[in-house]
Motif scaffolding. Structure first.
Motif, PDB file in Angstrom:
ATOM      1  N   VAL A 223      28.113 144.970 -21.723  1.00 24.09           N
ATOM      2  CA  VAL A 223      27.753 144.358 -20.275  1.00 24.09           C
ATOM      3  C   VAL A 223      27.345 143.576 -20.746  1.00 24.09           C
ATOM      4  CG1 VAL A 223      28.362 145.443 -18.375  1.00 24.09           C
ATOM      5  CG2 VAL A 223      28.811 147.263 -19.844  1.00 24.09           C
ATOM      6  N   VAL A 224      27.244 142.597 -19.795  1.00 26.09           N
ATOM      7  CA  VAL A 224      26.274 141.757 -19.264  1.00 26.09           C
ATOM      8  C   VAL A 224      26.000 141.141 -17.342  1.00 26.09           C
ATOM      9  CG1 VAL A 224      24.670 140.223 -18.825  1.00 26.09           C
ATOM     10  CG2 VAL A 224      25.313 141.097 -21.169  1.00 26.09           C
ATOM     11  N   ARG A 343      33.410 147.338 -13.696  1.00 22.51           N
ATOM     12  CA  ARG A 343      32.042 146.830 -14.396  1.00 22.51           C
ATOM     13  C   ARG A 343      32.475 145.307 -15.329  1.00 22.51           C
ATOM     14  NH1 ARG A 343      29.994 151.696 -18.303  1.00 22.51           N
ATOM     15  NH2 ARG A 343      30.158 152.286 -17.049  1.00 22.51           N
ATOM     16  N   ARG A 349      39.725 138.581 -13.724  1.00 19.06           N
ATOM     17  CA  ARG A 349      38.685 137.682 -14.718  1.00 19.06           C
ATOM     18  C   ARG A 349      39.147 136.512 -15.151  1.00 19.06           C
ATOM     19  NH1 ARG A 349      34.527 140.811 -19.043  1.00 19.06           N
ATOM     20  NH2 ARG A 349      33.505 138.871 -18.632  1.00 19.06           N
TER      21      ARG A 349
HETATM   22  N1  MTE Z   1      30.717 137.842 -11.608  1.00 23.32           N
HETATM   23  C1  MTE Z   1      30.370 137.077 -12.984  1.00 23.32           C
HETATM   24  N2  MTE Z   1      30.674 136.857 -13.794  1.00 23.32           N
HETATM   25  C2  MTE Z   1      29.842 136.898 -15.296  1.00 23.32           C
HETATM   26  C3  MTE Z   1      28.603 137.530 -15.110  1.00 23.32           C
HETATM   27  C4  MTE Z   1      27.903 138.306 -13.662  1.00 23.32           C
HETATM   28  O1  MTE Z   1      27.057 138.360 -13.624  1.00 23.32           O
HETATM   29  N3  MTE Z   1      28.233 138.272 -12.739  1.00 23.32           N
HETATM   30  N4  MTE Z   1      27.882 137.899 -16.779  1.00 23.32           N
HETATM   31  C5  MTE Z   1      28.439 136.988 -17.681  1.00 23.32           C
HETATM   32  C6  MTE Z   1      27.314 136.911 -18.661  1.00 23.32           C
HETATM   33  S1  MTE Z   1      25.914 136.456 -18.964  1.00 23.32           S
HETATM   34  C7  MTE Z   1      28.692 138.078 -19.815  1.00 23.32           C
HETATM   35  S2  MTE Z   1      27.433 138.163 -21.430  1.00 23.32           S
HETATM   36  C8  MTE Z   1      29.748 138.643 -19.566  1.00 23.32           C
HETATM   37  C9  MTE Z   1      29.568 139.446 -19.757  1.00 23.32           C
HETATM   38  O2  MTE Z   1      30.892 140.255 -19.729  1.00 23.32           O
HETATM   39  P1  MTE Z   1      31.175 141.861 -19.925  1.00 23.32           P
HETATM   40  O3  MTE Z   1      30.222 142.589 -19.225  1.00 23.32           O
HETATM   41  O4  MTE Z   1      32.463 142.248 -19.032  1.00 23.32           O
HETATM   42  O5  MTE Z   1      31.214 141.910 -21.395  1.00 23.32           O
HETATM   43  O6  MTE Z   1      29.836 137.995 -18.609  1.00 23.32           O
HETATM   44  C10 MTE Z   1      30.186 136.832 -17.797  1.00 23.32           C
HETATM   45  N5  MTE Z   1      30.416 137.061 -16.030  1.00 23.32           N
END
Ligand code: MTE
Ligand code: MO
Length: 505
Positions: A223-224, A343, A349
């Motif tokens: 997760v990020v 999350r 997405r």
């Molecule tokens: N809306 C949104 N999308 C996002 C992010 C975010 O903070 N907000 N982080 C991004 C980043 S830096 C990464 S590495 C991935 C991580 O997806 P995950 O948490 O499903 O593994 O989502 C991306 N999409």
């Protein structure tokens, strides 16, 4: 005021200044400044907490002088009048209305670019209205409480020195203090509830190690998130808009999305800040709709070069139009046969195979077609310009520094993953002599081309002592993974994963 903000956030998903200020500032930092802050405060979670605390303290730092100034104006005007005559109430009211109005406008201007955030899933236009209204309600609460508390405490509109109040000061103080204490308790309770919803407990979760599976279970998927608290989207509020340079703007409801012909596709995601050998990488089966099926009904105009994705949390990122129209670029709503977890972007997405995680926008609410070189949330910091993942491979077992107890002639099973984005992995090689010689590893698992492979190699150590083990992969075009060591900023890390292990009899 803080209670009103937190209640609107908790109950209706309205963004708070404490969150918006961070989102307004983070993209304006250079990558270097961003990482300096991360290391100064000890990580992303810590930086988020410092940011929120700072803004809450800032609200007090503006609100308290405002109240002092208000009391000062009321008192001075009241003194200038005849005893028993008209009070300074009107001047005080004028002051507080202007104070609140100016603060509101200043906030709208300062946070204009991030007002389109709504953690309940409103698309950017409606989100902007909701945020502006939420701020007005919170600031008005501040003004009303100030006027009410001052009047109650000081007793009527007049200077309390000259006219005896209906109630003794002790009772009035008790009323203001009592209600203040209740507000403080409720605010504390809301803060605790919101804190329990925060990303601190799971942001930065990694997936790697000896028990690694081809498909990452949803609750172990890395997760990020940029957020202090991730969106909790109400699918009836949520829309996916297609706007910008199109003939017929679209707004898909969740039902529309799931009613369209779907595909299920295995795709690996990797964060751009994943270090060589680290676990900010996972693999899942995603079910959804090819993005081009959502774009075509909108009739894109000629000259569109890229899409600018917007999300409920105010996050943005871009994808070249050609990549967006590729049949493997999806808007997904299921992950490993389950509804997309919150999350990971519920209700929908983007999955863009072979581009770094950052391009795979979660909680997506708008696809805007543009003909400019628009920059996303992290892109503005200076990441990129390429977000195509370089070929990478790593050991999951054994771990670096591990001591292996091996009896004469038996084998140690070396295991790991290799990933080459949408190019796919052709082969994996392992070195047991610090990259002097290479041996072909066995591919234990190979799924879709845009997914990682799991490999293993049976190593029969011939003598005890330390060994440096190395792994490298070849992608689907036949290109060998580069040995060049490169840090993850600004285009993702490259280089080989080296581990040192000790063999003992
Ligand atoms: N809306 C949104 N999308 C996002 C992010 C975010 O903070 N907000 N982080 C991004 C980043 S830096 C990464 S590495 C991935 C991580 O997806 P995950 O948490 O499903 O593994 O989502 C991306 N999409
Ligand atoms: Mo990321």
């Amino acid at each position: 005021m803080t209670m009103a903000m937190l209640a609107l956030r908790y109950g209706l998903g309205v963004a708070t200044p404490a969150e918006l200020v961070g989102d307004r500032l983070a993209p304006t930092l250079t990558i270097q400044e961003f990482f300096e802050l991360l290391s100064r405060y000890g990580g992303y979670n810590e930086l988020k907490q410092v940011g929120v605390t700072g803004v809450l303290a800032g609200q007090l730092a503006v609100g308290v002088p405002g109240g002092v100034l208000y009391a000062f104006i009321v008192r001075r005007r009241a003194r200038m009048r005849e005893p028993g005559g008209h009070s300074g109430g009107r001047q005080g009211l004028l002051f507080i209305v202007s104070f609140v109005g100016v603060l509101w406008l200043a906030t709208l201007i300062a946070l204009w670019s991030v007002l389109g955030t709504h953690y309940g899933g409103l698309p950017p236009g409606k989100a902007k209205l909701a945020t502006s209204l939420g701020l007005l309600i919170s600031y008005a609460t501040y003004g009303l409480v100030l006027v009410w508390a001052h009047r109650t405490f000081m007793g009527s509109h007049t200077a309390q020195m000259t006219v005896p109040a209906a109630h003794p000061i002790g009772r009035r103080a008790a009323l203001v203090g009592g209600l203040g204490a209740i507000a403080a308790i409720l605010t504390g309770d809301l803060m605790r509830r919101l804190y329990d919803m925060a990303t601190f407990s799971y942001d930065g979760l990694r997936y790697k190690g000896p028990d690694i599976q081809p498909i990452t279970p949803n609750d172990r998927f890395y997760v990020v998130s940029k957020n202090v608290i991730d969106p909790r989207i109400n699918p009836t509020l949520w829309r996916l808009e297609v706007t910008g340079l199109v003939e017929r703007p679209q707004a898909y409801r969740f039902e529309d999305l799931v009613a369209m012909p779907s595909v299920t596709q295995e795709t690996t995601l990797e964060c751009i800040s994943n270090e060589i050998g680290d676990g900010l990488m996972s693999n899942a089966l995603w079910k959804g709709v090819p993005m081009r099926q959502l774009l075509e009904p909108a009739a894109p105009r000629s000259g569109v070069t890229e899409i600018l994705l917007h999300a409920a949390d105010g996050y943005t990122d871009t994808i070249p139009l050609e990549k967006a129209m590729d049949p493997t670029t999806l808007v997904v709503y299921e992950m490993n046969g389950e509804p997309l977890p919150e999350r990971h972007g519920y209700p929908a997405r983007v999955v863009a195979p072979g581009l770094f995680g950052k391009n795979n926008v979660k909680w997506v609410t708008r696809i805007e077609l543009v003909n400019t070189d628009a920059k996303g949330f992290y892109e503005q910091q200076g990441w990129g310009p390429s977000f195509v993942v370089p070929t990478t491979s790593r050991f999951d077992d054994p771990a670096h520094g591990q001591t292996l107890h091996v009896s004469e002639g038996t084998a140690v099973l070396l295991k790991g993953i290799a990933y080459a984005g949408a190019r796919g992995v052709n082969g994996v090689e392992v070195s047991i002599d610090n990259a002097q010689t290479w041996r072909t590893a066995h591919i234990d698992y190979k799924g879709a081309p845009m997914a990682w492979v799991l490999w293993s190699y049976e190593w029969r150590p011939t003598q005890p002592g330390a060994s440096v083990l190395v792994v490298r992969a070849t992608d689907g075009t036949g290109t060998l993974q580069t040995a060049m060591d490169r840090s993850f900023a600004p285009e993702g890390a490259t280089g080989y994963h080296y581990i040192t292990v000790r063999v003992e009899a």
